[in-house]
Design an enzyme around this catalytic site. Structure first.
Site, PDB file in Angstrom:
ATOM      1  N   ASP A 150      14.761  -0.632   0.699  1.00 29.60           N
ATOM      2  CA  ASP A 150      15.549  -0.790   1.927  1.00 29.60           C
ATOM      3  C   ASP A 150      16.574  -1.904   1.685  1.00 29.60           C
ATOM      4  O   ASP A 150      17.649  -1.647   1.139  1.00 29.60           O
ATOM      5  CB  ASP A 150      14.561  -1.112   3.054  1.00 29.60           C
ATOM      6  CG  ASP A 150      15.204  -1.187   4.416  1.00 29.60           C
ATOM      7  OD1 ASP A 150      16.328  -0.701   4.565  1.00 29.60           O
ATOM      8  OD2 ASP A 150      14.574  -1.731   5.351  1.00 29.60           O
ATOM      9  N   PHE A 172      13.934   4.599  10.733  1.00 33.77           N
ATOM     10  CA  PHE A 172      12.600   4.114  10.386  1.00 33.77           C
ATOM     11  C   PHE A 172      11.680   5.315  10.238  1.00 33.77           C
ATOM     12  O   PHE A 172      11.469   6.075  11.170  1.00 33.77           O
ATOM     13  CB  PHE A 172      12.059   3.143  11.437  1.00 33.77           C
ATOM     14  CG  PHE A 172      10.835   2.443  10.931  1.00 33.77           C
ATOM     15  CD1 PHE A 172      10.949   1.318  10.126  1.00 33.77           C
ATOM     16  CD2 PHE A 172       9.568   2.941  11.212  1.00 33.77           C
ATOM     17  CE1 PHE A 172       9.811   0.697   9.618  1.00 33.77           C
ATOM     18  CE2 PHE A 172       8.431   2.328  10.706  1.00 33.77           C
ATOM     19  CZ  PHE A 172       8.550   1.200   9.910  1.00 33.77           C
ATOM     20  N   GLU A 232       7.564   2.678  -6.048  1.00 34.40           N
ATOM     21  CA  GLU A 232       7.702   2.120  -4.699  1.00 34.40           C
ATOM     22  C   GLU A 232       7.911   3.259  -3.705  1.00 34.40           C
ATOM     23  O   GLU A 232       8.427   4.319  -4.064  1.00 34.40           O
ATOM     24  CB  GLU A 232       8.902   1.151  -4.754  1.00 34.40           C
ATOM     25  CG  GLU A 232       9.324   0.412  -3.534  1.00 34.40           C
ATOM     26  CD  GLU A 232       8.282  -0.423  -2.803  1.00 34.40           C
ATOM     27  OE1 GLU A 232       7.234   0.142  -2.444  1.00 34.40           O
ATOM     28  OE2 GLU A 232       8.554  -1.596  -2.538  1.00 34.40           O
ATOM     29  N   LYS A 244       0.806  -1.197   0.000  1.00 32.16           N
ATOM     30  CA  LYS A 244       0.000   0.000   0.000  1.00 32.16           C
ATOM     31  C   LYS A 244       0.851   1.264   0.000  1.00 32.16           C
ATOM     32  O   LYS A 244       0.345   2.358  -0.176  1.00 32.16           O
ATOM     33  CB  LYS A 244      -0.892   0.016   1.256  1.00 32.16           C
ATOM     34  CG  LYS A 244      -1.809  -1.174   1.394  1.00 32.16           C
ATOM     35  CD  LYS A 244      -2.522  -1.077   2.772  1.00 32.16           C
ATOM     36  CE  LYS A 244      -3.372  -2.304   3.008  1.00 32.16           C
ATOM     37  NZ  LYS A 244      -3.872  -2.328   4.398  1.00 32.16           N
ATOM     38  N   GLY A 245       2.147   1.111   0.225  1.00 28.68           N
ATOM     39  CA  GLY A 245       3.029   2.252   0.443  1.00 28.68           C
ATOM     40  C   GLY A 245       3.078   3.259  -0.689  1.00 28.68           C
ATOM     41  O   GLY A 245       3.361   4.433  -0.484  1.00 28.68           O
ATOM     42  N   LYS A 283      17.217   3.793   0.916  1.00 28.99           N
ATOM     43  CA  LYS A 283      18.021   3.610   2.146  1.00 28.99           C
ATOM     44  C   LYS A 283      19.155   2.664   1.786  1.00 28.99           C
ATOM     45  O   LYS A 283      19.113   1.474   2.102  1.00 28.99           O
ATOM     46  CB  LYS A 283      17.122   2.919   3.179  1.00 28.99           C
ATOM     47  CG  LYS A 283      16.917   3.623   4.477  1.00 28.99           C
ATOM     48  CD  LYS A 283      16.283   2.645   5.465  1.00 28.99           C
ATOM     49  CE  LYS A 283      15.035   3.174   6.070  1.00 28.99           C
ATOM     50  NZ  LYS A 283      14.439   2.227   7.054  1.00 28.99           N
TER      51      LYS A 283
END
Ligand code: IMP
Ligand code: MG
Length: 185
Positions: A101, A150, A97, A42-43, A129
């Site tokens: 990470d 985070f 996206e 869902k990001g 990241k």
């Protein structure tokens, strides 16, 4: 600022400026072609809807939802919970996206989508990241490169919440500990 945040890392204004710039680059690169944006749910939702409004060439929107197999640590073994609605064969595909990470999710996406024979396949991520990368990911469009913190907001969540914040912030440790199993507390 939301009470559970330590600091705002990227303001609403900086997000807007970056998304507009990415949209302009994508519009130039895909000019005269149709681009298929594949959002990872869902990001991607807030980023993708803002980005799409800045793309001036014909654009299709499609979505996938993925989940890592159960277990504490990401193994790179990914399950497809929701697949694309349309074929991408011979299409110019741009994966959208929220954050790359470890890179394991994006690496899986790339391998999976490649088998469907798109004409081209690229990645656009709002955040990168790189310090935690475990699998190499060739990212073509990046909004911001960030440190190993985070973050939540603008699509990114912790326990399913904070996605609606119009900025990106760093979550307080106390907020993580206080939350328990019920995010709707
Ligand atoms: P990767 O497979 O480790 O690259 O995982 C990427 C996914 O982990 C992202 O799509 C996010 O859903 C989640 N993620 C990684 N870092 C963060 C973060 O700082 N905040 C929120 N979600 C994150
Ligand atoms: Mg994600």
């Amino acid at each position: 600022m939301h009470k559970d945040l330590e600091e705002i890392l990227i303001s609403k204004q900086d997000l807007e400026a970056s998304v507009a710039k990415l949209g302009a680059r994508i519009s130039a690169d895909y000019a005269g072609r149709c681009v298929t944006l594949v959002g990872v749910l869902k990001g991607c939702v807030l980023f993708m809807s803002d980005l799409a409004k800045h793309i001036t060439t014909d654009t299709r929107l499609d979505f996938m939802m993925l989940s890592s197999y159960a277990g504490e640590h990401s193994t790179g073994v990914v399950r497809i919970l929701l697949d694309l609605k349309e074929s991408i064969e011979d299409c110019d595909v741009l994966i959208v996206e929220d954050i790359v990470d470890s890179g394991l999710t994006m690496n899986y996406m790339l391998q999976n989508l490649k088998t469907r024979r798109p004409r081209s396949l690229e990645i656009c991520t709002l955040l990168d990241k790189p310090s935690r990368r475990k699998a190499p990911v060739p990212i073509k469009y990046t909004g911001f490169t960030i440190e190993d913190k985070f973050v939540v907001g603008y699509g990114l969540d912790y326990n399913g919440i904070y996605r609606n914040l119009p900025y990106i912030g760093v979550l307080k440790k106390s907020a993580v500990e206080a939350q328990g199993n019920n995010p709707c507390r």
